[in-house]
Design an enzyme around this catalytic site. Structure first.
Site, PDB file in Angstrom:
ATOM      1  CE  LYS A  13      -1.892  -1.349   4.167  1.00  0.00           C
ATOM      2  NZ  LYS A  13      -1.570  -2.308   4.069  1.00  0.00           N
ATOM      3  NE  ARG A  88      -3.887  -1.259   9.535  1.00  0.00           N
ATOM      4  CZ  ARG A  88      -3.074  -0.901   9.856  1.00  0.00           C
ATOM      5  NH1 ARG A  88      -3.216   0.810   8.720  1.00  0.00           N
ATOM      6  NH2 ARG A  88      -2.184  -1.348   9.135  1.00  0.00           N
ATOM      7  NE  ARG A 127       7.545  -2.625   6.586  1.00  0.00           N
ATOM      8  CZ  ARG A 127       5.820  -2.691   5.981  1.00  0.00           C
ATOM      9  NH1 ARG A 127       4.878  -1.885   5.479  1.00  0.00           N
ATOM     10  NH2 ARG A 127       5.172  -3.095   7.184  1.00  0.00           N
ATOM     11  NE  ARG A 160       5.900  -0.334  10.261  1.00  0.00           N
ATOM     12  CZ  ARG A 160       5.876  -0.273   9.844  1.00  0.00           C
ATOM     13  NH1 ARG A 160       5.414   0.159   8.266  1.00  0.00           N
ATOM     14  NH2 ARG A 160       3.770  -0.497  10.316  1.00  0.00           N
ATOM     15  NE  ARG A 171       1.747  -5.008  11.588  1.00  0.00           N
ATOM     16  CZ  ARG A 171       3.207  -4.665  10.895  1.00  0.00           C
ATOM     17  NH1 ARG A 171       4.061  -4.924  10.919  1.00  0.00           N
ATOM     18  NH2 ARG A 171       2.597  -3.561   9.761  1.00  0.00           N
TER      19      ARG A 171
END
Ligand code: ADP
Ligand code: ADP
Ligand code: ZN
Length: 213
Positions: A13, A88, A127, A160, A171
């Site tokens: 996204k 969300r 990431r 992160r 998640r």
């Protein structure tokens, strides 16, 4: 043009929102980035949000909705925006809808980037993020020019806290339970556009520009 990015954590996204933002000159609004900037700056909001984020849970709607509505009321949003990570859950989507209704306005497109759970974990572990400017990289798929340094602003890249495997699994559960119902919500409004997010990022972007044309 008002665009919503839908998809699991790690679907791409943010990567796509950044490219849409440049091409169409619209602000890229990521609630996750806003929370991370607050954590970095040690604000009260940041302290409160961090507890939820580190567990992979959603930050409560009372906090999140206010921040988002304040942000979209700013001058730079008058020609539209790209929402990345908001809404969300259904209650957030309903508040946004009601606010837009009041202004005689609506969402133009909800772009759903589909990536199966099996591919998500790999994307998240690799990431690397820049908290200063929100840019996102991947150790293998999208490496920065200089290791550990953001191409765009020169700040240090981080892994992160919530991109560790255990948290990513939480998640994904939260995504399936609370966020995925938004696909139906926007389908019923006639603005849903789903696409295959496992393709190369430039191919995904090409499809998005065709959708938005
Ligand atoms: P999201 O905002 O949905 O959580 P990101 O845009 O941060 O997802 O992307 C998650 C990770 O996957 C990042 O490391 C990013 O560089 C990488 N990535 C994004 N799009 C693709 C793609 N099409 N193919 C492979 N890797 C991708
Ligand atoms: P990703 O890019 O992987 O989808 P985000 O950066 O969008 O992750 O979000 C990171 C975390 O910030 C979420 O796991 C959640 O704790 C919090 N968060 C972001 N946006 C929202 C939102 N709209 N509602 C509640 N919590 C949110
Ligand atoms: Zn940066």
């Amino acid at each position: 043009m008002k665009i919503i990015m839908l998809g699991a954590p790690g679907a791409g996204k943010g990567t796509q929102a950044e490219m849409i933002s440049e091409k169409y000159n619209l602000p890229h609004i990521s609630t996750g980035d806003i929370f991370r900037a607050n954590i970095k700056n040690g604000t009260e909001l940041g302290k409160e949000a961090k507890g939820y984020m580190d567990k992979g849970l959603l930050v409560p709607d009372e906090l999140t909705v206010r921040i988002l509505l304040d942000r979209v009321a700013k001058e730079d949003c008058k020609n539209g925006y790209i929402l990345d990570g908001f809404p969300r859950n259904i209650p957030q989507a309903e508040v946004l809808d009601a606010e837009l209704n009041k202004l005689g306005d609506k969402i133009d497109a909800a772009i759903d980037i589909e990536v199966p759970d099996e591919s998500i974990i790999k994307r998240m572990i690799g990431r690397r993020a820049c908290v200063s400017c929100g840019a996102t990289y991947h150790l293998e798929n999208v490496p920065p020019k200089k290791e550990g340094i953001c191409d765009k602003c020169g700040d240090k890249l981080i892994l992160r806290d919530d991109d560790r495997e255990e948290t990513v699994k939480n998640r994904l559960n939260v995504y399936h339970e609370q966020t995925q119902p938004l696909i139906d919500f926007y389908q019923r409004k006639g603005v849903l556009k789903s696409l295959d997010g496992t393709k190369d990022m430039m191919d995904v972007f090409q499809e998005i520009t065709e959708i938005l044309a």
